[in-house]
Motif scaffolding. Structure first.
Motif, mmCIF file in Angstrom:
data_model
loop_
_atom_site.group_PDB
_atom_site.id
_atom_site.type_symbol
_atom_site.label_atom_id
_atom_site.label_comp_id
_atom_site.label_asym_id
_atom_site.label_seq_id
_atom_site.Cartn_x
_atom_site.Cartn_y
_atom_site.Cartn_z
ATOM 1 N N ILE A 10 31.416 32.662 65.104
ATOM 2 C CA ILE A 10 31.573 31.457 65.256
ATOM 3 C C ILE A 10 31.083 30.503 64.327
ATOM 4 O O ILE A 10 29.738 30.362 64.286
ATOM 5 C CB ILE A 10 31.220 30.922 66.811
ATOM 6 C CG1 ILE A 10 31.635 32.077 67.854
ATOM 7 C CG2 ILE A 10 31.820 29.527 67.034
ATOM 8 C CD1 ILE A 10 33.317 32.255 67.857
ATOM 9 N N GLN A 23 35.050 27.185 71.251
ATOM 10 C CA GLN A 23 34.495 28.039 70.436
ATOM 11 C C GLN A 23 33.117 28.634 71.353
ATOM 12 O O GLN A 23 32.851 29.903 71.430
ATOM 13 C CB GLN A 23 33.760 27.337 69.115
ATOM 14 C CG GLN A 23 34.713 27.284 68.184
ATOM 15 C CD GLN A 23 34.146 26.771 66.791
ATOM 16 O OE1 GLN A 23 33.326 25.732 66.932
ATOM 17 N NE2 GLN A 23 34.260 27.593 65.813
ATOM 18 N N SER A 24 32.416 27.774 72.260
ATOM 19 C CA SER A 24 31.744 28.339 73.061
ATOM 20 C C SER A 24 32.255 29.638 74.183
ATOM 21 O O SER A 24 31.560 30.246 74.563
ATOM 22 C CB SER A 24 30.892 27.119 73.760
ATOM 23 O OG SER A 24 30.281 26.323 72.936
ATOM 24 N N GLN A 27 32.848 32.406 72.065
ATOM 25 C CA GLN A 27 31.471 33.242 72.140
ATOM 26 C C GLN A 27 31.169 33.857 73.329
ATOM 27 O O GLN A 27 30.696 35.088 72.996
ATOM 28 C CB GLN A 27 30.477 32.217 71.739
ATOM 29 C CG GLN A 27 29.167 33.004 71.059
ATOM 30 C CD GLN A 27 28.253 31.991 70.786
ATOM 31 O OE1 GLN A 27 28.577 30.797 70.499
ATOM 32 N NE2 GLN A 27 26.971 32.429 70.507
ATOM 33 N N ARG A 35 26.892 32.887 66.847
ATOM 34 C CA ARG A 35 27.341 31.589 66.167
ATOM 35 C C ARG A 35 26.335 31.209 64.939
ATOM 36 O O ARG A 35 25.207 31.523 64.990
ATOM 37 C CB ARG A 35 27.035 30.446 67.282
ATOM 38 C CG ARG A 35 27.085 29.006 66.875
ATOM 39 C CD ARG A 35 26.838 28.007 68.173
ATOM 40 N NE ARG A 35 27.595 28.370 69.222
ATOM 41 C CZ ARG A 35 28.366 27.547 69.797
ATOM 42 N NH1 ARG A 35 28.617 26.503 69.166
ATOM 43 N NH2 ARG A 35 29.260 27.707 70.974
#
Length: 193
Positions: A10, A23-24, A27, A35
Protein backbone atom coordinates in the motif's frame (compact mmCIF):
# COMPACT_ATOMS: atom_id res chain seq x y z
CA UNK A 1 0.95 -16.50 -11.25
CA UNK A 2 -1.85 -18.23 -9.34
CA UNK A 3 0.63 -20.40 -7.45
CA UNK A 4 3.06 -17.52 -6.90
CA UNK A 5 2.98 -15.74 -3.56
CA UNK A 6 2.22 -12.03 -3.97
CA UNK A 7 2.79 -9.19 -1.54
CA UNK A 8 0.46 -6.19 -1.66
CA UNK A 9 2.25 -2.94 -0.91
CA UNK A 10 0.00 0.00 0.00
CA UNK A 11 1.49 3.36 -1.10
CA UNK A 12 -0.47 6.23 0.52
CA UNK A 13 -0.47 9.81 -0.68
CA UNK A 14 0.07 13.16 1.01
CA UNK A 15 -0.86 13.12 4.71
CA UNK A 16 -1.10 9.32 4.68
CA UNK A 17 -4.21 7.16 4.69
CA UNK A 18 -6.20 7.30 7.93
CA UNK A 19 -7.84 4.28 9.55
CA UNK A 20 -11.12 4.75 7.66
CA UNK A 21 -9.45 5.21 4.24
CA UNK A 22 -10.00 2.41 1.72
CA UNK A 23 -6.23 1.74 1.64
CA UNK A 24 -6.33 0.91 5.35
CA UNK A 25 -9.35 -1.36 4.87
CA UNK A 26 -7.64 -3.08 1.94
CA UNK A 27 -4.44 -3.54 3.95
CA UNK A 28 -6.50 -5.27 6.64
CA UNK A 29 -8.35 -7.50 4.15
CA UNK A 30 -5.70 -8.42 1.56
CA UNK A 31 -3.41 -11.28 2.56
CA UNK A 32 0.32 -10.56 2.81
CA UNK A 33 -0.05 -6.78 2.66
CA UNK A 34 2.07 -4.00 4.09
CA UNK A 35 2.21 -0.21 3.92
CA UNK A 36 5.01 2.08 2.82
CA UNK A 37 5.63 4.32 5.83
CA UNK A 38 7.01 7.81 5.30
CA UNK A 39 9.02 9.77 7.88
CA UNK A 40 7.11 12.94 7.00
CA UNK A 41 3.56 12.70 5.67
CA UNK A 42 2.92 16.47 5.77
CA UNK A 43 5.95 17.96 4.00
CA UNK A 44 6.87 15.25 1.50
CA UNK A 45 10.27 15.28 -0.18
CA UNK A 46 10.39 13.32 -3.42
CA UNK A 47 13.78 11.75 -2.69
CA UNK A 48 12.67 10.55 0.75
CA UNK A 49 9.37 9.13 -0.50
CA UNK A 50 11.01 7.32 -3.41
CA UNK A 51 13.69 5.95 -1.06
CA UNK A 52 11.03 4.68 1.38
CA UNK A 53 9.21 2.93 -1.48
CA UNK A 54 12.48 1.40 -2.72
CA UNK A 55 13.26 0.17 0.80
CA UNK A 56 9.80 -1.38 1.22
CA UNK A 57 10.08 -3.23 -2.10
CA UNK A 58 13.62 -4.43 -1.36
CA UNK A 59 12.72 -5.56 2.19
CA UNK A 60 11.33 -8.85 0.87
CA UNK A 61 12.08 -10.74 -2.35
CA UNK A 62 8.41 -11.71 -2.81
CA UNK A 63 6.77 -10.36 -5.98
CA UNK A 64 4.80 -7.17 -5.32
CA UNK A 65 1.60 -5.48 -6.45
CA UNK A 66 1.67 -1.76 -5.67
CA UNK A 67 -1.62 -0.15 -4.58
CA UNK A 68 -1.03 3.60 -4.69
CA UNK A 69 -3.22 6.64 -4.07
CA UNK A 70 -2.71 10.28 -5.07
CA UNK A 71 0.90 11.39 -4.43
CA UNK A 72 1.73 7.71 -3.92
CA UNK A 73 1.07 7.19 -7.66
CA UNK A 74 3.58 9.90 -8.56
CA UNK A 75 6.05 8.34 -6.12
CA UNK A 76 5.67 5.01 -7.96
CA UNK A 77 6.37 6.71 -11.32
CA UNK A 78 9.50 8.39 -9.94
CA UNK A 79 10.69 5.13 -8.38
CA UNK A 80 10.17 3.24 -11.66
CA UNK A 81 12.21 5.85 -13.53
CA UNK A 82 15.35 5.13 -11.49
CA UNK A 83 15.00 1.67 -9.91
CA UNK A 84 17.45 -1.12 -10.73
CA UNK A 85 16.12 -3.74 -13.15
CA UNK A 86 15.95 -6.58 -10.59
CA UNK A 87 13.65 -4.49 -8.36
CA UNK A 88 11.53 -3.41 -11.34
CA UNK A 89 11.06 -7.11 -12.18
CA UNK A 90 9.90 -7.77 -8.64
CA UNK A 91 6.89 -5.48 -9.19
CA UNK A 92 4.22 -7.46 -11.03
CA UNK A 93 1.71 -4.62 -11.36
CA UNK A 94 0.45 -1.30 -9.99
CA UNK A 95 -3.03 -0.01 -9.22
CA UNK A 96 -2.71 3.79 -9.40
CA UNK A 97 -5.76 5.52 -7.91
CA UNK A 98 -6.44 9.27 -8.29
CA UNK A 99 -2.88 10.27 -9.29
CA UNK A 100 -2.18 13.81 -8.04
CA UNK A 101 -1.27 16.22 -10.81
CA UNK A 102 1.63 17.97 -9.09
CA UNK A 103 2.12 20.13 -12.20
CA UNK A 104 -1.33 21.80 -12.05
CA UNK A 105 -1.39 25.53 -11.19
CA UNK A 106 -3.49 25.00 -8.04
CA UNK A 107 -1.18 22.28 -6.65
CA UNK A 108 -0.22 22.68 -2.99
CA UNK A 109 3.32 24.12 -2.77
CA UNK A 110 4.37 21.20 -0.51
CA UNK A 111 3.88 18.79 -3.43
CA UNK A 112 5.60 20.73 -6.21
CA UNK A 113 8.99 19.07 -5.63
CA UNK A 114 7.43 15.92 -7.17
CA UNK A 115 7.22 17.74 -10.54
CA UNK A 116 7.87 17.04 -13.30
CA UNK A 117 5.86 13.82 -13.42
CA UNK A 118 7.76 11.05 -15.26
CA UNK A 119 6.21 10.34 -18.66
CA UNK A 120 7.91 7.04 -19.55
CA UNK A 121 6.12 3.69 -19.86
CA UNK A 122 5.98 1.77 -16.61
CA UNK A 123 7.77 -1.58 -17.02
CA UNK A 124 4.91 -3.54 -15.41
CA UNK A 125 1.15 -3.76 -16.03
CA UNK A 126 -0.70 -0.88 -14.45
CA UNK A 127 -4.23 0.43 -14.02
CA UNK A 128 -5.08 4.09 -13.43
CA UNK A 129 -8.43 4.82 -11.77
CA UNK A 130 -9.54 8.43 -11.46
CA UNK A 131 -12.68 10.55 -11.40
CA UNK A 132 -14.33 13.18 -13.53
CA UNK A 133 -14.53 15.61 -10.58
CA UNK A 134 -11.22 15.17 -8.74
CA UNK A 135 -9.71 18.51 -7.68
CA UNK A 136 -6.24 16.91 -7.68
CA UNK A 137 -6.34 15.79 -11.34
CA UNK A 138 -8.68 16.45 -14.26
CA UNK A 139 -10.06 13.45 -16.15
CA UNK A 140 -8.18 14.41 -19.37
CA UNK A 141 -4.94 14.73 -17.39
CA UNK A 142 -5.50 11.36 -15.68
CA UNK A 143 -6.03 9.80 -19.12
CA UNK A 144 -2.83 11.47 -20.36
CA UNK A 145 -0.85 10.08 -17.42
CA UNK A 146 -2.29 6.62 -18.05
CA UNK A 147 -1.33 6.86 -21.73
CA UNK A 148 2.21 7.98 -20.85
CA UNK A 149 2.61 5.15 -18.36
CA UNK A 150 1.10 2.51 -20.65
CA UNK A 151 -1.68 1.91 -18.14
CA UNK A 152 -5.31 0.99 -18.65
CA UNK A 153 -7.56 3.80 -17.46
CA UNK A 154 -10.92 3.94 -15.74
CA UNK A 155 -12.69 7.23 -15.05
CA UNK A 156 -15.41 7.09 -12.40
CA UNK A 157 -18.34 9.50 -12.39
CA UNK A 158 -18.56 11.88 -9.44
CA UNK A 159 -16.08 9.98 -7.25
CA UNK A 160 -13.98 12.99 -6.21
CA UNK A 161 -10.47 12.18 -5.02
CA UNK A 162 -11.52 8.60 -4.17
CA UNK A 163 -10.76 9.11 -0.50
CA UNK A 164 -12.62 9.36 2.82
CA UNK A 165 -13.75 12.94 2.13
CA UNK A 166 -15.43 11.83 -1.12
CA UNK A 167 -17.16 8.91 0.64
CA UNK A 168 -14.79 6.06 -0.21
CA UNK A 169 -14.08 4.29 3.05
CA UNK A 170 -14.07 0.63 2.00
CA UNK A 171 -14.32 1.26 -1.77
CA UNK A 172 -15.40 -2.29 -2.63
CA UNK A 173 -15.80 -1.19 -6.29
CA UNK A 174 -12.03 -0.76 -6.42
CA UNK A 175 -11.45 -4.49 -6.09
CA UNK A 176 -12.84 -4.90 -9.62
CA UNK A 177 -9.92 -2.80 -10.86
CA UNK A 178 -7.48 -4.83 -8.79
CA UNK A 179 -8.86 -8.07 -10.29
CA UNK A 180 -8.66 -6.57 -13.78
CA UNK A 181 -5.03 -5.65 -13.12
CA UNK A 182 -4.27 -9.15 -11.86
CA UNK A 183 -5.78 -10.64 -15.05
CA UNK A 184 -3.54 -8.36 -17.12
CA UNK A 185 -0.56 -9.48 -15.02
CA UNK A 186 -1.35 -13.12 -15.79
CA UNK A 187 -1.60 -12.38 -19.52
CA UNK A 188 1.67 -10.44 -19.32
CA UNK A 189 3.38 -13.36 -17.55
CA UNK A 190 2.08 -15.84 -20.17
CA UNK A 191 3.39 -13.66 -23.02
CA UNK A 192 6.81 -13.50 -21.37
CA UNK A 193 6.94 -17.26 -20.72
Amino acid sequence: MRNESIRYLIVPGWQGSPEDHWQSHWQNSLPNSARVEQADWLTPRREDWVAALAEAIAADSTPVILIAHSLGCITVAHWAATAPLHFLRQVRGALLVAPADVERPACAPALRNFAPIPTHLLPFPSQVVSSDNDAAVSAPRALELARNWGAEAGILSGAGHINVKSGHQRWEQGFAYLYRLQNRMEQHALRRA
